[in-house]
Design an enzyme around this catalytic site. Structure first.
Site, PDB file in Angstrom:
ATOM      1  N   GLY A   1       0.810  -1.188  -0.134  1.00 15.11           N
ATOM      2  CA  GLY A   1       0.045   0.045   0.042  1.00 15.11           C
ATOM      3  C   GLY A   1       0.986   1.358  -0.056  1.00 15.11           C
ATOM      4  O   GLY A   1       2.063   1.254   0.399  1.00 15.11           O
TER       5      GLY A   1
ATOM      6  N   GLY B   1       0.660   5.320   1.178  1.00 17.25           N
ATOM      7  CA  GLY B   1      -0.404   6.372   1.781  1.00 17.25           C
ATOM      8  C   GLY B   1       0.310   7.661   1.789  1.00 17.25           C
ATOM      9  O   GLY B   1       1.262   7.770   1.278  1.00 17.25           O
ATOM     10  N   GLY B   2      -0.438   8.672   2.423  1.00 15.65           N
ATOM     11  CA  GLY B   2       0.134  10.055   2.591  1.00 15.65           C
ATOM     12  C   GLY B   2       1.495   9.924   3.317  1.00 15.65           C
ATOM     13  O   GLY B   2       2.277  11.028   2.871  1.00 15.65           O
TER      14      GLY B   2
ATOM     15  N   VAL C   1       4.060   1.082   2.223  1.00 12.96           N
ATOM     16  CA  VAL C   1       3.904  -0.012   3.078  1.00 12.96           C
ATOM     17  C   VAL C   1       4.087  -1.199   2.300  1.00 12.96           C
ATOM     18  O   VAL C   1       3.697  -1.556   1.312  1.00 12.96           O
ATOM     19  CB  VAL C   1       2.722  -0.168   3.932  1.00 12.96           C
ATOM     20  CG1 VAL C   1       2.618  -1.236   4.879  1.00 12.96           C
ATOM     21  CG2 VAL C   1       2.307   1.405   4.535  1.00 12.96           C
TER      22      VAL C   1
ATOM     23  N   LYS D   1       6.637   0.123   6.999  1.00 11.59           N
ATOM     24  CA  LYS D   1       6.297   1.355   6.510  1.00 11.59           C
ATOM     25  C   LYS D   1       7.568   2.248   6.380  1.00 11.59           C
ATOM     26  O   LYS D   1       8.311   2.362   7.461  1.00 11.59           O
ATOM     27  CB  LYS D   1       5.598   2.415   7.365  1.00 11.59           C
ATOM     28  CG  LYS D   1       4.832   3.279   6.886  1.00 11.59           C
ATOM     29  CD  LYS D   1       3.646   3.841   7.503  1.00 11.59           C
ATOM     30  CE  LYS D   1       2.868   4.750   7.012  1.00 11.59           C
ATOM     31  NZ  LYS D   1       1.435   4.969   7.107  1.00 11.59           N
TER      32      LYS D   1
ATOM     33  N   ASP E   1      -6.185  12.398   7.700  1.00 13.55           N
ATOM     34  CA  ASP E   1      -6.430  11.701   6.230  1.00 13.55           C
ATOM     35  C   ASP E   1      -7.275  10.528   6.537  1.00 13.55           C
ATOM     36  O   ASP E   1      -7.221   9.454   6.281  1.00 13.55           O
ATOM     37  CB  ASP E   1      -5.188  11.291   5.508  1.00 13.55           C
ATOM     38  CG  ASP E   1      -5.697  10.859   4.235  1.00 13.55           C
ATOM     39  OD1 ASP E   1      -6.712  11.214   3.704  1.00 13.55           O
ATOM     40  OD2 ASP E   1      -4.611  10.220   3.325  1.00 13.55           O
TER      41      ASP E   1
END
Lengths: 279, 231
Positions: free
Chosen positions: A36, A38-39, A43, A58, A141
């Site tokens: 994934g 993200g902001g 990950v 992460k 978020d």
């Protein structure tokens, strides 16, 4: 060495992929695959070679290390626990975390869970948010993709943001200077997302108040939203919703459903006994 | 795209004529920063103009060069306000305005002289928009420059094998050689091949970041550009 670089699209794509991969040499983790973005960073799934288990790694920019460390210190049942942190050879920082199995909130809704279950998820999210706010951390978020519902019903709020994270338009508060009430707005948007089409108007009113354009017109904090949802679940009047007399009667009837059924049964028995004596 | 080849300007060693560098450098007052802007953006702007306004190679080159010259004359770079937009967006919008004005003037002249403007054919071969092409060329040019930096760093540090392994594997078109094949070719252990690749990729990423840092207004814009680059 002479170079005359002409990068084709395929080589460029390859370079973008491999240059972004974290170099975990010297750590106990073996990189597996990206799971994934993200902001805050990317990950990956990885294997902890010492404990022989899968973890999530992460990776984020070193500039965010300070705020990311603050997030890593959050300990709450609704926040994914961090096992370890470190710095990569290229200066980026990484966190090894529990690899959470389950479905994102949008996938979870595909199973059409009952209203009570949906509200439980929103409440667990709200509890994690309230805890983080008490620790001085905003999410920035919150959206369905950042809420994970596990196989045992556990709920995790993921991908906590840092200063500068843009947020997601449908869930982002309109103000540019974010505070707790910006997360209240996002929680209201999440509530709207989680509600079925035929949800009671009181719940829609709670979401609408949480999502008011002016921050000072919203609930002052997440706890106030949770109290309102709790009042709805207890069959009490919700402050954000002005009931019509009929709605009030229906709510009271529903709240006292058992008592009303007992009274009806009592009246029915009395009625039957009256007729039995008459004949 | 249009049958005539793209320009080599902005490509690599001969990215732009030296006269242009000196013109820009002296006018901007910040030689290094300006040189970095031109090195990174010349080719994306050229491609954007070619695609957006259907220009041939020479016309697109002239417009690109004209844009930079005009930008310097009008203090365009000094007027950049990072609170309003990122530099890349600011630049692209300015190029669009500049090229549109020039394009319109050219058309007017042709119409006035009774000459029909013949639009170049085959411009629809790509499904990408001019904006997407600009972004992709920006990414490509960033990596081209970072690879040059990596090559120079390898040469300076005597890391010839590391460079050759990286070049043979990560810059390969089509099928890549196996790690075992590379290990045999260079007389090193297979684990060394993976270590060399990890090292080179890490350095490459660092050079990409460095190149970006030279053309962004601060950490926030740098982070946004990094996200745009990797996603």
């Amino acid at each position: 060495m002479d170079l005359n670089v002409e990068l084709s699209d395929s080589v460029l794509q390859h370079l973008r992929e491999v240059a972004d991969l974290p170099d975990l040499t010297g750590t106990r983790y073996q990189l597996q695959e990206e799971i994934g973005r993200g902001g805050l960073g990317v990950v990956y799934a990885a294997r902890d070679t010492q404990l022989d288990r899968r973890v999530a790694i992460k990776v984020m920019d070193a500039a965010w290390a300070g705020e990311a460390r603050l997030i890593a210190r959050l300990e709450h049942p609704g926040i994914v626990p961090v096992y370890e942190s470190g710095t990569l050879p290229d200066g980026r920082v990484f966190y090894a975390m529990k690899l959470v199995a389950g479905a994102h909130a949008d996938g979870y809704l595909a199973g059409n869970p009952p209203l009570g279950e949906r509200l439980r998820v929103v409440q667990r999210v709200g509890e994690a948010l309230a805890y983080a706010h008490n620790c001085g951390v905003l999410h920035r978020d919150l959206k369905p993709r950042n809420v994970m519902v596990g196989p045992f019903g556990e709920v995790y709020v993921m991908d906590w943001g840092v200063e500068g994270v843009a947020g997601t338009p449908a869930f982002r508060a309109p103000e540019t200077s974010l505070d707790q009430r910006s997360d209240v707005y996002a929680l209201g948007a999440l509530l709207v997302f989680m509600l079925p089409a035929d949800a009671p108007p009181a719940l829609g009113a709670i979401a609408a108040k949480a999502m008011r354009r002016q921050p000072e017109e919203r609930y002052p904090d997440v706890a106030a939203v949770l109290r309102e949802i709790g009042r709805f679940q207890d069959g009490l009047a919700v402050e954000a919703h002005a009931e019509s007399p009929w709605q009030r009667v229906r709510r009271l009837a529903k709240r006292n459903e058992v008592l009303l059924w007992l009274l009806a049964a009592y009246a029915g028995v009395k009625f039957l006994l009256f007729f039995a004596r008459s004949f | 795209m249009w049958g005539d080849p793209d320009t080599a300007i902005g490509g690599n060693r001969d990215r732009f004529p030296s006269t242009q560098v000196s013109l820009i450098a002296s006018a901007a007052g910040e030689p290094l920063a300006m040189e970095r802007v031109v090195a990174l953006y010349w080719k994306p702007i050229y491609k954007f103009i070619r695609f957006k306004f259907h220009k041939d190679n020479e016309a697109a080159k002239d417009l690109t060069q004209g844009f930079f010259a005009s930008a310097l004359e009008r203090d365009f770079f000094q007027r950049f306000d990072p609170s309003k937009a990122g530099f890349r967006t600011y630049l692209r919008l300015a190029v669009e305005r500049f090229a549109a004005t020039q394009h319109e003037a050219e058309n007017r002249q042709k119409r006035g002289g009774g000459v029909e403007f013949a639009e170049l054919e085959d411009h629809s071969a790509s499904t990408a928009s001019p904006e997407e092409i600009f972004l992709q060329e920006w990414r490509r040019q960033l990596f081209v420059l970072a690879i040059e930096d990596l090559r120079a760093a390898c040469a300076a540090a005597g890391k010839h094998t590391e460079w050759l392994v990286f070049e043979a594997y990560d810059l390969a078109e089509g099928e890549r050689p196996s790690y075992a094949e590379l290990a045999r070719r260079h007389g090193v252990a297979e684990t060394s091949v993976t270590n060399y690749l990890a090292w080179a990729r890490g350095r490459l990423r660092g050079f990409v970041t460095g190149r970006l840092r030279g053309v962004t207004s601060g950490e926030r814009e740098l982070r946004e550009e990094m996200r745009r680059l990797w996603t």
